[in-house]
Design a protein around this motif. Sequence first.
Motif, PDB file in Angstrom:
ATOM      1  N   LYS A 106       6.550  13.784  -7.590  1.00  0.00           N
ATOM      2  CA  LYS A 106       6.602  13.020  -8.845  1.00  0.00           C
ATOM      3  C   LYS A 106       7.267  11.662  -8.625  1.00  0.00           C
ATOM      4  O   LYS A 106       6.793  10.641  -9.138  1.00  0.00           O
ATOM      5  CB  LYS A 106       7.347  13.813  -9.924  1.00  0.00           C
ATOM      6  N   GLN A 107       8.342  11.634  -7.838  1.00  0.00           N
ATOM      7  CA  GLN A 107       9.010  10.364  -7.553  1.00  0.00           C
ATOM      8  C   GLN A 107       8.119   9.461  -6.710  1.00  0.00           C
ATOM      9  O   GLN A 107       8.070   8.242  -6.919  1.00  0.00           O
ATOM     10  CB  GLN A 107      10.339  10.623  -6.841  1.00  0.00           C
ATOM     11  N   TYR A 108       7.385  10.064  -5.787  1.00  0.00           N
ATOM     12  CA  TYR A 108       6.448   9.310  -4.939  1.00  0.00           C
ATOM     13  C   TYR A 108       5.372   8.634  -5.792  1.00  0.00           C
ATOM     14  O   TYR A 108       5.058   7.458  -5.603  1.00  0.00           O
ATOM     15  CB  TYR A 108       5.831  10.270  -3.915  1.00  0.00           C
ATOM     16  N   LEU A 109       4.831   9.381  -6.781  1.00  0.00           N
ATOM     17  CA  LEU A 109       3.770   8.801  -7.604  1.00  0.00           C
ATOM     18  C   LEU A 109       4.324   7.740  -8.555  1.00  0.00           C
ATOM     19  O   LEU A 109       3.668   6.734  -8.828  1.00  0.00           O
ATOM     20  CB  LEU A 109       3.046   9.899  -8.392  1.00  0.00           C
ATOM     21  N   ARG A 110       5.531   7.957  -9.055  1.00  0.00           N
ATOM     22  CA  ARG A 110       6.152   6.928  -9.919  1.00  0.00           C
ATOM     23  C   ARG A 110       6.302   5.621  -9.136  1.00  0.00           C
ATOM     24  O   ARG A 110       6.033   4.536  -9.654  1.00  0.00           O
ATOM     25  CB  ARG A 110       7.512   7.420 -10.421  1.00  0.00           C
ATOM     26  N   ASP A 111       6.768   5.740  -7.898  1.00  0.00           N
ATOM     27  CA  ASP A 111       6.921   4.538  -7.062  1.00  0.00           C
ATOM     28  C   ASP A 111       5.566   3.907  -6.769  1.00  0.00           C
ATOM     29  O   ASP A 111       5.433   2.675  -6.745  1.00  0.00           O
ATOM     30  CB  ASP A 111       7.620   4.895  -5.747  1.00  0.00           C
ATOM     31  N   LEU A 112       4.556   4.751  -6.571  1.00  0.00           N
ATOM     32  CA  LEU A 112       3.224   4.249  -6.271  1.00  0.00           C
ATOM     33  C   LEU A 112       2.634   3.474  -7.443  1.00  0.00           C
ATOM     34  O   LEU A 112       1.942   2.464  -7.256  1.00  0.00           O
ATOM     35  CB  LEU A 112       2.306   5.421  -5.905  1.00  0.00           C
ATOM     36  N   CYS A 113       2.938   3.925  -8.643  1.00  0.00           N
ATOM     37  CA  CYS A 113       2.408   3.275  -9.852  1.00  0.00           C
ATOM     38  C   CYS A 113       3.333   2.187 -10.383  1.00  0.00           C
ATOM     39  O   CYS A 113       3.043   1.582 -11.436  1.00  0.00           O
ATOM     40  CB  CYS A 113       2.163   4.317 -10.937  1.00  0.00           C
ATOM     41  N   GLY A 114       4.418   1.943  -9.693  1.00  0.00           N
ATOM     42  CA  GLY A 114       5.358   0.926 -10.165  1.00  0.00           C
ATOM     43  C   GLY A 114       6.107   1.358 -11.412  1.00  0.00           C
ATOM     44  O   GLY A 114       6.509   0.527 -12.227  1.00  0.00           O
TER      45      GLY A 114
END
Length: 205
Positions: A106-114
Amino acid sequence: MKSVIYHAFSQKEAKELDIQLPVAQQAEAFMRAFLKRSTPHMSQQAREEQLQRKVVVLEYASRQKHKKRKKSKGLSARQRRELHLFDIKPEQQRYSLFLPLHELWKQYLRDLCGGLKPDTQPHMIQAKLLKADLHGALVSVTKSKCPSYVGVTGILLQETKHVFKILTKEDPLKVIPKLNCVFAVEIDGFISYVYGSKFQLRSSE
């Protein structure tokens, strides 16, 4: 009037008499010596005949090629399967063990989406998901030609070209084919859909 006698000295004679040969004669002597070294298997007569044809094929000493060290090859896909290297042991198939992996995803995707905000456009998340690594994602089967697959929800642990391996809350590991299945991926209230038939790629791709 004195008569002048011209005499063509050989290279050996010129060296003995310490006489400097004309440039043209030096070049000719060098060329003949070069051709003699380059065509050691030819007689002088054969060499002269070759020169008349204006094409000379030079011989050369074959150099020993450096043997390249063979790189040690890793295990093939078949060997890895036979050794069960990527199999998850039954005692390790526990949903609670992989919750930290889901939080990392979840943290990885948040970072990926800015950052995921309420006003974030869903199509932007969808585009990012198609290129994201889904290991650790919480996925659900929403549609399938096989009714028994519909409703299966869990953490995605392994992905191959043709299947998703999902660990459910009840702990059994489910192997779901991508073909003819639609998967929902949820994060922070956003739900995106992945069509398995169009997602048949290796996870590395």
